[in-house]
Design a protein around this motif. Structure first.
Motif, short mmCIF file in Angstrom:
data_model
loop_
_atom_site.label_atom_id
_atom_site.label_comp_id
_atom_site.label_asym_id
_atom_site.label_seq_id
_atom_site.Cartn_x
_atom_site.Cartn_y
_atom_site.Cartn_z
N ILE A 46 34.95 34.60 90.26
CA ILE A 46 35.25 33.29 89.69
C ILE A 46 36.73 32.99 89.81
O ILE A 46 37.14 31.88 90.19
CB ILE A 46 34.79 33.23 88.22
CG1 ILE A 46 33.26 33.30 88.13
CG2 ILE A 46 35.30 31.95 87.55
CD1 ILE A 46 32.72 33.43 86.73
N ALA A 47 37.57 34.01 89.50
CA ALA A 47 39.02 33.82 89.61
C ALA A 47 39.43 33.51 91.05
O ALA A 47 40.29 32.66 91.29
CB ALA A 47 39.75 35.06 89.10
N ALA A 48 38.78 34.21 92.01
CA ALA A 48 39.10 33.98 93.41
C ALA A 48 38.71 32.56 93.83
O ALA A 48 39.43 31.90 94.60
CB ALA A 48 38.39 35.01 94.29
N GLU A 49 37.55 32.10 93.33
CA GLU A 49 37.14 30.73 93.65
C GLU A 49 38.13 29.71 93.09
O GLU A 49 38.49 28.74 93.78
CB GLU A 49 35.74 30.46 93.08
CG GLU A 49 34.61 31.05 93.91
CD GLU A 49 33.28 30.48 93.50
OE1 GLU A 49 33.07 30.26 92.28
OE2 GLU A 49 32.45 30.23 94.38
N PHE A 50 38.57 29.93 91.86
CA PHE A 50 39.55 29.02 91.28
C PHE A 50 40.86 29.05 92.06
O PHE A 50 41.47 28.01 92.32
CB PHE A 50 39.81 29.38 89.81
CG PHE A 50 38.85 28.73 88.85
CD1 PHE A 50 39.05 27.43 88.43
CD2 PHE A 50 37.76 29.42 88.36
CE1 PHE A 50 38.18 26.81 87.54
CE2 PHE A 50 36.87 28.81 87.48
CZ PHE A 50 37.07 27.51 87.07
N LEU A 51 41.28 30.26 92.44
CA LEU A 51 42.52 30.38 93.21
C LEU A 51 42.38 29.70 94.57
O LEU A 51 43.30 28.99 95.01
CB LEU A 51 42.86 31.86 93.40
CG LEU A 51 44.14 32.15 94.20
CD1 LEU A 51 45.36 31.53 93.52
CD2 LEU A 51 44.32 33.66 94.39
N LEU A 52 41.22 29.88 95.21
CA LEU A 52 40.99 29.25 96.51
C LEU A 52 40.99 27.73 96.38
O LEU A 52 41.56 27.01 97.23
CB LEU A 52 39.66 29.72 97.10
CG LEU A 52 39.27 29.12 98.45
CD1 LEU A 52 40.31 29.47 99.51
CD2 LEU A 52 37.88 29.59 98.87
N ALA A 53 40.37 27.23 95.32
CA ALA A 53 40.35 25.78 95.10
C ALA A 53 41.76 25.25 94.92
O ALA A 53 42.15 24.24 95.52
CB ALA A 53 39.49 25.44 93.88
N ALA A 54 42.56 25.94 94.07
CA ALA A 54 43.93 25.49 93.82
C ALA A 54 44.76 25.55 95.09
O ALA A 54 45.55 24.64 95.38
CB ALA A 54 44.56 26.34 92.72
N LEU A 55 44.61 26.63 95.89
CA LEU A 55 45.36 26.76 97.13
C LEU A 55 44.98 25.68 98.13
O LEU A 55 45.83 25.15 98.86
CB LEU A 55 45.14 28.15 97.74
CG LEU A 55 45.88 29.31 97.05
CD1 LEU A 55 45.45 30.64 97.66
CD2 LEU A 55 47.38 29.13 97.17
N ASP A 66 49.46 20.33 86.08
CA ASP A 66 48.69 19.84 87.23
C ASP A 66 47.26 20.40 87.30
O ASP A 66 46.58 20.20 88.33
CB ASP A 66 49.40 20.20 88.54
CG ASP A 66 50.64 19.34 88.77
OD1 ASP A 66 50.89 18.45 87.94
OD2 ASP A 66 51.33 19.56 89.78
N LEU A 67 46.80 21.06 86.27
CA LEU A 67 45.45 21.64 86.33
C LEU A 67 44.37 20.60 86.63
O LEU A 67 43.44 20.88 87.40
CB LEU A 67 45.13 22.37 85.02
CG LEU A 67 45.98 23.61 84.72
CD1 LEU A 67 45.50 24.27 83.43
CD2 LEU A 67 45.93 24.60 85.87
N PRO A 68 44.43 19.37 86.07
CA PRO A 68 43.40 18.38 86.41
C PRO A 68 43.41 17.98 87.87
O PRO A 68 42.42 17.44 88.36
CB PRO A 68 43.77 17.18 85.51
CG PRO A 68 44.58 17.74 84.41
CD PRO A 68 45.35 18.87 85.02
N TYR A 69 44.51 18.23 88.57
CA TYR A 69 44.62 17.93 90.00
C TYR A 69 44.18 19.12 90.84
O TYR A 69 43.42 18.97 91.80
CB TYR A 69 46.06 17.55 90.31
CG TYR A 69 46.35 17.25 91.77
CD1 TYR A 69 45.66 16.26 92.45
CD2 TYR A 69 47.35 17.96 92.45
CE1 TYR A 69 45.95 15.97 93.79
CE2 TYR A 69 47.64 17.66 93.78
CZ TYR A 69 46.94 16.68 94.44
OH TYR A 69 47.22 16.41 95.77
N LEU A 70 44.64 20.32 90.47
CA LEU A 70 44.36 21.51 91.27
C LEU A 70 42.91 21.94 91.17
O LEU A 70 42.37 22.52 92.12
CB LEU A 70 45.28 22.65 90.81
CG LEU A 70 46.77 22.46 91.10
CD1 LEU A 70 47.58 23.54 90.40
CD2 LEU A 70 47.04 22.48 92.60
#
Length: 357
Positions: free
Chosen positions: A17-26, A153-157
């Protein structure tokens, strides 16, 4: 053993889950459709089609030495023409309604990066009567757009719409060359221009006049107009090394006849005269007026409503400005204003009846 396997499975799930969030933000950071962090990567052209969400980021992060400013009637300018003519690099700064205060908010943000060479400002008459309060923040406007940091910027990332809609659309537009280069925010594609379309915005045939409409008292507006003019002159005087070129755009005769029947002609002339007279006092200011061009104003085929004209009119204004045509000198302004008054009279007494018999 079962407990250890469950713990390992939970850790793997959390890591996934953390990797997915990181990938989305990147992914959002890398493609950055609002240009919050940087200009376009991978040799892509910037796709500028969302003025409200993209404006703060482009002002902060793009490379430019000049700006082209205005309301929606300025969006169809081809800014690459300015780059080629004046040897500059121009960024469009657009705000719906184009109030002086909102446009100055962005302009001052741009000037914090360094002194600008040129400001090309398409100055609407209604902007001179708009609120002097900045309206860009609050309401439905995301606050993170107006901050340079990443902490809010969380609502954007982490945003499904950004990932699944905005980024794919940006890639498609970039490939097709839509809203790229000098055509940032250009909305004319697919729009219908013509008398029939323009007249839907104004029911002159339903207006019955008994004599001359009386002029409305606008003494309460004079203070607001003066405040907006003061904002303009303060800006110009604070940046003597910047050349300001103000263009007065040609709103259609529908707009002028509407002012006539509502008794607002004197109010509009007062606003325009106050601004132009004040601006012409500065050596770093040039004013170009196109409102008296009756072949544009009185031909409703140039418009889609009371004020919005086609890109051909935008290009005409740029070409005339480049040739110093339509430039108003201080000694000429009274004659130009008289010409405008005569055109307004002719519109309400003659020209409007070509479309509304």
């Amino acid at each position: 053993m079962d407990g250890n396997r469950k713990k390992k499975g939970l850790r793997r799930l959390l890591l996934f889950i953390a990797a997915e969030f990181l990938l989305a933000a990147l992914t959002v950071w890398m493609f950055d459709p609002f240009y919050q962090y940087h200009g376009p990567f991978f040799g892509m052209e910037a796709v500028l089609n969302d003025r409200d969400n993209q404006m703060p980021g482009t002002v902060r992060n793009f490379s430019y030495d000049s700006v082209l400013m205005g309301s929606s009637v300025a969006e169809n300018f081809d800014s690459s023409f300015l780059d080629g003519t004046y040897g500059c690099r121009t960024l469009k700064i657009i705000r719906a309604s184009g109030s002086v205060a909102d446009l100055l908010y962005y302009l001052e943000m741009a000037q914090e990066r360094g002194e600008l060479r040129n400001v090309f400002w398409c100055l609407d008459i209604p902007a001179l009567e708009a609120s002097t309060e900045v309206t860009l923040k609050g309401g439905d406007t995301p606050g993170y757009l107006h901050t340079a940091g990443i902490l809010d910027d969380l609502p954007y990332l982490f945003n499904k719409e950004i990932l699944l809609e905005r980024i794919p659309a940006m890639l498609a537009y970039s490939h097709a060359g839509i809203n790229t280069g000098g055509h940032a925010y250009d909305w004319s594609r697919g729009k219908e221009f013509g008398a029939a379309q323009a007249m839907r915005a104004y029911d002159r045939a339903g207006i019955v006049l008994e004599g001359e409409p009386p002029d409305r008292d606008f003494s309460d507006k004079k203070g607001l107009i003066g405040d907006n003019v003061a904002l303009l002159t303060e800006q110009v005087s604070s940046h003597p090394e910047t050349t300001y070129r103000f263009l007065i755009p040609p709103f259609s005769m529908l707009w002028w006849d509407c002012a006539y029947v509502n008794g607002e002609l004197e109010e509009r002339f007062y606003a325009l005269d106050s601004a132009v007279t004040a601006l012409l006092r500065f050596e770093n200011v040039e004013v170009y007026c196109f409102q008296q061009e009756d072949w544009i104003v009185c031909d409703l085929d140039n418009y889609m409503d009371m004020v919005h004209y086609g890109p051909e009119v935008n290009q005409y204004m740029l070409e005339r400005m480049a040739a110093c045509g339509n430039r108003v000198e201080p000694e000429d302004w009274e004659a130009v204003l008289a010409q405008l008054r005569e055109l307004a009279r002719r519109i309400s007494q003659e020209e409007i009846y070509r479309y509304y018999p």
